[in-house]
Scaffold this active site. Structure first.
Site, PDB file in Angstrom:
ATOM      1  N   CYS A 189     136.148 -17.621  65.132  1.00 29.60           N
ATOM      2  CA  CYS A 189     137.394 -17.509  64.371  1.00 29.60           C
ATOM      3  C   CYS A 189     138.247 -16.340  64.857  1.00 29.60           C
ATOM      4  O   CYS A 189     139.464 -16.392  64.790  1.00 29.60           O
ATOM      5  CB  CYS A 189     137.087 -17.371  62.885  1.00 29.60           C
ATOM      6  SG  CYS A 189     135.787 -16.203  62.546  1.00 29.60           S
ATOM      7  N   GLU A 217     144.956 -23.019  66.151  1.00 31.37           N
ATOM      8  CA  GLU A 217     143.596 -22.611  66.511  1.00 31.37           C
ATOM      9  C   GLU A 217     142.921 -23.781  67.239  1.00 31.37           C
ATOM     10  O   GLU A 217     142.763 -24.862  66.686  1.00 31.37           O
ATOM     11  CB  GLU A 217     142.815 -22.279  65.235  1.00 31.37           C
ATOM     12  CG  GLU A 217     141.439 -21.731  65.532  1.00 31.37           C
ATOM     13  CD  GLU A 217     140.665 -21.348  64.277  1.00 31.37           C
ATOM     14  OE1 GLU A 217     140.637 -22.157  63.322  1.00 31.37           O
ATOM     15  OE2 GLU A 217     140.090 -20.260  64.259  1.00 31.37           O
ATOM     16  N   GLY A 271     135.365 -21.026  57.099  1.00 28.60           N
ATOM     17  CA  GLY A 271     135.659 -22.315  57.728  1.00 28.60           C
ATOM     18  C   GLY A 271     137.132 -22.441  58.023  1.00 28.60           C
ATOM     19  O   GLY A 271     137.821 -21.429  58.244  1.00 28.60           O
ATOM     20  N   SER A 272     137.623 -23.666  57.992  1.00 29.04           N
ATOM     21  CA  SER A 272     139.013 -23.900  58.393  1.00 29.04           C
ATOM     22  C   SER A 272     139.989 -23.473  57.299  1.00 29.04           C
ATOM     23  O   SER A 272     139.656 -23.485  56.105  1.00 29.04           O
ATOM     24  CB  SER A 272     139.212 -25.382  58.699  1.00 29.04           C
ATOM     25  OG  SER A 272     138.961 -26.135  57.546  1.00 29.04           O
ATOM     26  N   GLY A 318     139.891 -24.100  53.235  1.00 32.20           N
ATOM     27  CA  GLY A 318     140.013 -22.876  52.435  1.00 32.20           C
ATOM     28  C   GLY A 318     141.122 -22.993  51.398  1.00 32.20           C
ATOM     29  O   GLY A 318     140.960 -22.625  50.230  1.00 32.20           O
ATOM     30  N   LYS A 349     125.327 -23.803  51.339  1.00 34.99           N
ATOM     31  CA  LYS A 349     125.443 -25.070  52.066  1.00 34.99           C
ATOM     32  C   LYS A 349     125.795 -24.792  53.526  1.00 34.99           C
ATOM     33  O   LYS A 349     126.882 -24.318  53.842  1.00 34.99           O
ATOM     34  CB  LYS A 349     126.524 -25.966  51.474  1.00 34.99           C
ATOM     35  CG  LYS A 349     126.446 -27.360  52.111  1.00 34.99           C
ATOM     36  CD  LYS A 349     127.710 -28.164  51.996  1.00 34.99           C
ATOM     37  CE  LYS A 349     128.661 -28.023  53.144  1.00 34.99           C
ATOM     38  NZ  LYS A 349     128.221 -28.628  54.410  1.00 34.99           N
ATOM     39  N   GLU A 379     142.551 -25.072  56.358  1.00 34.04           N
ATOM     40  CA  GLU A 379     142.878 -26.246  55.549  1.00 34.04           C
ATOM     41  C   GLU A 379     141.914 -26.397  54.348  1.00 34.04           C
ATOM     42  O   GLU A 379     142.345 -26.538  53.201  1.00 34.04           O
ATOM     43  CB  GLU A 379     142.784 -27.461  56.466  1.00 34.04           C
ATOM     44  CG  GLU A 379     143.264 -28.736  55.874  1.00 34.04           C
ATOM     45  CD  GLU A 379     142.858 -29.908  56.768  1.00 34.04           C
ATOM     46  OE1 GLU A 379     142.354 -29.684  57.879  1.00 34.04           O
ATOM     47  OE2 GLU A 379     143.025 -31.051  56.311  1.00 34.04           O
TER      48      GLU A 379
HETATM   49  P1  NDP Z   1     135.475 -26.981  57.777  1.00 36.28           P
HETATM   50  O1  NDP Z   1     136.358 -25.978  57.160  1.00 36.28           O
HETATM   51  O2  NDP Z   1     135.641 -28.398  57.375  1.00 36.28           O
HETATM   52  O3  NDP Z   1     133.956 -26.601  57.539  1.00 36.28           O
HETATM   53  C1  NDP Z   1     133.453 -25.400  57.000  1.00 36.28           C
HETATM   54  C2  NDP Z   1     132.419 -25.664  55.912  1.00 36.28           C
HETATM   55  O4  NDP Z   1     133.050 -26.211  54.759  1.00 36.28           O
HETATM   56  C3  NDP Z   1     131.362 -26.676  56.312  1.00 36.28           C
HETATM   57  O5  NDP Z   1     130.134 -26.348  55.706  1.00 36.28           O
HETATM   58  C4  NDP Z   1     131.942 -27.946  55.740  1.00 36.28           C
HETATM   59  O6  NDP Z   1     131.008 -28.968  55.592  1.00 36.28           O
HETATM   60  C5  NDP Z   1     132.458 -27.456  54.416  1.00 36.28           C
HETATM   61  N1  NDP Z   1     133.472 -28.317  53.799  1.00 36.28           N
HETATM   62  C6  NDP Z   1     134.215 -29.299  54.368  1.00 36.28           C
HETATM   63  N2  NDP Z   1     135.060 -29.843  53.459  1.00 36.28           N
HETATM   64  C7  NDP Z   1     134.849 -29.176  52.296  1.00 36.28           C
HETATM   65  C8  NDP Z   1     135.427 -29.255  50.986  1.00 36.28           C
HETATM   66  N3  NDP Z   1     136.404 -30.116  50.700  1.00 36.28           N
HETATM   67  N4  NDP Z   1     134.981 -28.414  50.032  1.00 36.28           N
HETATM   68  C9  NDP Z   1     134.025 -27.516  50.305  1.00 36.28           C
HETATM   69  N5  NDP Z   1     133.425 -27.393  51.516  1.00 36.28           N
HETATM   70  C10 NDP Z   1     133.847 -28.203  52.518  1.00 36.28           C
HETATM   71  O7  NDP Z   1     135.588 -26.876  59.335  1.00 36.28           O
HETATM   72  P2  NDP Z   1     135.285 -28.034  60.387  1.00 36.28           P
HETATM   73  O8  NDP Z   1     133.856 -28.011  60.673  1.00 36.28           O
HETATM   74  O9  NDP Z   1     135.878 -29.338  59.961  1.00 36.28           O
HETATM   75  O10 NDP Z   1     136.125 -27.534  61.638  1.00 36.28           O
HETATM   76  C11 NDP Z   1     137.515 -27.834  61.709  1.00 36.28           C
HETATM   77  C12 NDP Z   1     138.282 -26.691  62.285  1.00 36.28           C
HETATM   78  O11 NDP Z   1     138.144 -25.568  61.451  1.00 36.28           O
HETATM   79  C13 NDP Z   1     137.775 -26.220  63.633  1.00 36.28           C
HETATM   80  O12 NDP Z   1     138.297 -26.967  64.655  1.00 36.28           O
HETATM   81  C14 NDP Z   1     138.240 -24.802  63.640  1.00 36.28           C
HETATM   82  O13 NDP Z   1     139.576 -24.737  64.080  1.00 36.28           O
HETATM   83  C15 NDP Z   1     138.161 -24.373  62.206  1.00 36.28           C
HETATM   84  N6  NDP Z   1     136.937 -23.617  61.888  1.00 36.28           N
HETATM   85  C16 NDP Z   1     137.056 -22.294  61.669  1.00 36.28           C
HETATM   86  C17 NDP Z   1     135.931 -21.548  61.408  1.00 36.28           C
HETATM   87  C18 NDP Z   1     136.014 -20.091  61.178  1.00 36.28           C
HETATM   88  O14 NDP Z   1     135.010 -19.402  61.290  1.00 36.28           O
HETATM   89  N7  NDP Z   1     137.159 -19.574  60.811  1.00 36.28           N
HETATM   90  C19 NDP Z   1     134.604 -22.128  61.394  1.00 36.28           C
HETATM   91  C20 NDP Z   1     134.586 -23.562  61.557  1.00 36.28           C
HETATM   92  C21 NDP Z   1     135.721 -24.240  61.813  1.00 36.28           C
HETATM   93  P3  NDP Z   1     130.814 -29.964  56.819  1.00 36.28           P
HETATM   94  O15 NDP Z   1     130.301 -29.174  57.953  1.00 36.28           O
HETATM   95  O16 NDP Z   1     129.819 -30.882  56.312  1.00 36.28           O
HETATM   96  O17 NDP Z   1     132.139 -30.584  57.083  1.00 36.28           O
END
Ligand code: NDP
Length: 491
Positions: free
Chosen positions: A303, A400, A247-248, A252, A195, A250
């Site tokens: 990240c 972050e 991803g974030s 995770g 996804k 939170e």
């Molecule tokens: P998210 O953690 O929400 O997004 C990462 C992925 O997880 C996306 O594909 C997202 O879908 C998906 N996702 C969201 N909610 C769920 C869930 N409950 N269960 C499973 N998958 C889910 O990051 P955000 O895009 O909201 O960004 C928020 C913050 O996270 C940023 O400001 C940054 O600080 C941090 N971040 C860190 C990253 C890293 O590489 N470490 C990468 C991205 C963000 P969708 O895009 O549709 O929400």
């Protein structure tokens, strides 16, 4: 004489030679009006769609499917069938051929992918062209090489594939994160449901074309789009054996809670607040380039970005002066302009988050520097920013920001640098700038970070494992270590 002079004065000679834009043509990319899900080698029609836009001017690009739990279930079923029907038992040397093909096709179509990545995500074309695409292809090449050598990578441990992998990726490196996830999974004999992030699905959808071109067996890679609900459905799908998430922190943590006790495997690559540490014996101009690359590369949507700069007190003033001067030369603007150094912020939501944290920095008492900069009128933009006079307790030093914002702090001794650098819940990366090899090793052994760069920053290589400590997650991607999460061992 006066008559001869007159026409010369009327010639339209540019008076300012500092800049001319060099836009990359977007004609090479064909974006469809509407995309479904790629499941079992077919395009499934979505019941519901959302619009994906370009953050550079908010131009709508395409309607993309919002996958439901049922759609996800179909994708997982297709992956299970492909796994059982031959992919998992195919000799490694055969799997390698597909991975090599994918790598070659990505190279051949790299300009097309680079333009699409910049359009949909906002990153400067010179980064998608010179970093994202070459590295994505390199990952497929690298893991193609391992596919028939798993027995050598893990001698006497009988490596077997895990099964169906659910992979959830973010918006900052859409195609590269896909490559990091898909290449090792396939090399080890797993099948995949991936996804992409809600805001950046287009290169993953174009990648389905590559899969067809490479004649990858149907169902080995399936792609479902949608927002967090789709990700959550994938996590909860019973027939998935492993989840890989970037991803974030939170989200995770939420995924980890949901998977606790299910027996499903999990790797998490989460946020960071990396320390970039400059000692007084460092080559200052080189360090300034590394600092700029560390935090303004990809608008700071990284990240492992070097978002906390620690400067030894004796060089604080000259270093900050050089850094601020260097910032005035950064060109912020159209991601498709080959001259742009800093592109568009990925989404309105991310821009809002950056603004809020920057406002908190000002309010808490830090000193802000932003170079003079004309931002485009439409789209999402943020001026590269440096905060000095930052205390460790400020939010901008703790949280972050995921944007082009640097917090500068100082130290006197290596011990103090270390203590401050490790004073964070995260532990993904760090940088050390010094001419002394012994000091680099001393620091690297003590920094609680998965990657430590010495006299450089933000360098990636498929052969080098990447991953975090503490709230930056667990598990490694890249290198031989990156195979392990996709294997089980019958000892
Ligand atoms: P998210 O953690 O929400 O997004 C990462 C992925 O997880 C996306 O594909 C997202 O879908 C998906 N996702 C969201 N909610 C769920 C869930 N409950 N269960 C499973 N998958 C889910 O990051 P955000 O895009 O909201 O960004 C928020 C913050 O996270 C940023 O400001 C940054 O600080 C941090 N971040 C860190 C990253 C890293 O590489 N470490 C990468 C991205 C963000 P969708 O895009 O549709 O929400």
């Amino acid at each position: 004489m006066a008559e001869i002079d007159k026409p010369q004065r009327e010639v339209d000679v540019p008076g300012d030679w500092t800049y001319a834009s060099a836009p990359e043509s977007r004609d090479i990319v064909h974006i469809r009006d509407r995309y479904g899900y790629y499941v079992g080698g077919e395009w499934l029609e979505p019941a519901e769609t959302y619009e994906t836009i370009s953050p550079r001017d908010e131009e709508p690009l395409a309607a993309v499917g919002q996958a439901t739990a049922e759609d996800v279930g179909r994708a997982v079923a297709a992956a299970r069938t492909a796994y059982a029907d031959g992919w998992s038992s195919l000799p490694g040397s055969e799997r390698a051929k597909y991975l090599f093909r994918i790598a070659r096709i990505l190279q051949e179509r790299s300009r097309e992918f680079a333009v699409l990545e910049s359009l949909n995500g906002g990153k400067p074309i010179k980064e998608s062209r010179d970093v994202d695409l070459p590295l994505a292809a390199a990952h497929f090449f690298y893991y193609a090489g391992w596919a028939d050598k798993l027995e050598y990578a893990f001698p006497n441990r009988r490596p077997r594939p895990v099964g169906v992998a659910g992979q959830i990726i973010p918006w900052n490196f859409p195609l590269l994160m896909l490559a990091w996830k898909v290449a090792p999974a396939l090399a080890c004999g797993n099948t995949v449901v991936l996804k992409p992030a809600e805001t950046t699905p287009l290169t993953a959808l174009l990648f389905c074309d590559v899969l067809r071109q490479a004649e990858l067996p149907d169902g080995v890679v399936n792609i479902v789009t949608g927002d967090g609900r789709t990700g959550a459905a994938l996590v909860e799908s019973e027939d998935v054996d492993k989840i890989a998430f970037t991803g974030s922190t939170e989200v995770g943590k939420e995924i980890q809670r949901r998977l606790a006790g299910t027996g499903k495997r999990l790797t998490l690559e989460l946020g960071g607040k990396a320390a970039n540490i400059v000692f007084d014996d460092a080559a200052l101009d080189q360090a300034v380039e590394g600092i700029v690359n560390g935090i303004y590369f990809n608008q700071g949507h990284v990240c492992c970005a070097g978002s906390r700069l620690f400067v030894q007190e004796s060089i604080y003033e000259p270093l900050v002066a050089k850094l601020e001067r260097r910032l005035t030369t950064l060109r912020v603007g159209d991601p498709l302009d080959k001259n742009s150094d800093v592109g568009a912020i990925n989404s309105a939501a991310q821009l809002e988050k950056i603004r809020e944290l920057v406002a908190s920095g000002v309010e808490e008492g830090a000193e802000i520097y932003q170079p003079p900069c004309v931002l485009p009128e439409k789209g999402y933009w943020f001026v590269p920013t440096v905060f000095t006079n930052v205390a460790q307790s400020y939010r901008i030093a703790q949280e972050e920001i995921f944007g082009p914002v640097l917090s500068v702090l100082t130290f006197r001794t290596p011990e103090e640098a270390l203590e401050k650098a490790n004073n964070t819940p995260y532990g993904l990366s760090a940088g050390v700038w010094t001419e002394k090899g012994s000091r680099i090793l001393w620091m690297a052994q003590r920094l609680r970070a998965g990657v430590v760069w010495a006299n450089t920053f933000n360098r990636f290589d498929p052969g080098s494992p990447f991953g975090g400590y503490k709230e930056s997650g667990f598990g490694r991607e890249g290198g031989r270590h990156g195979l392990e999460p996709y294997l089980r061992f019958d000892e």
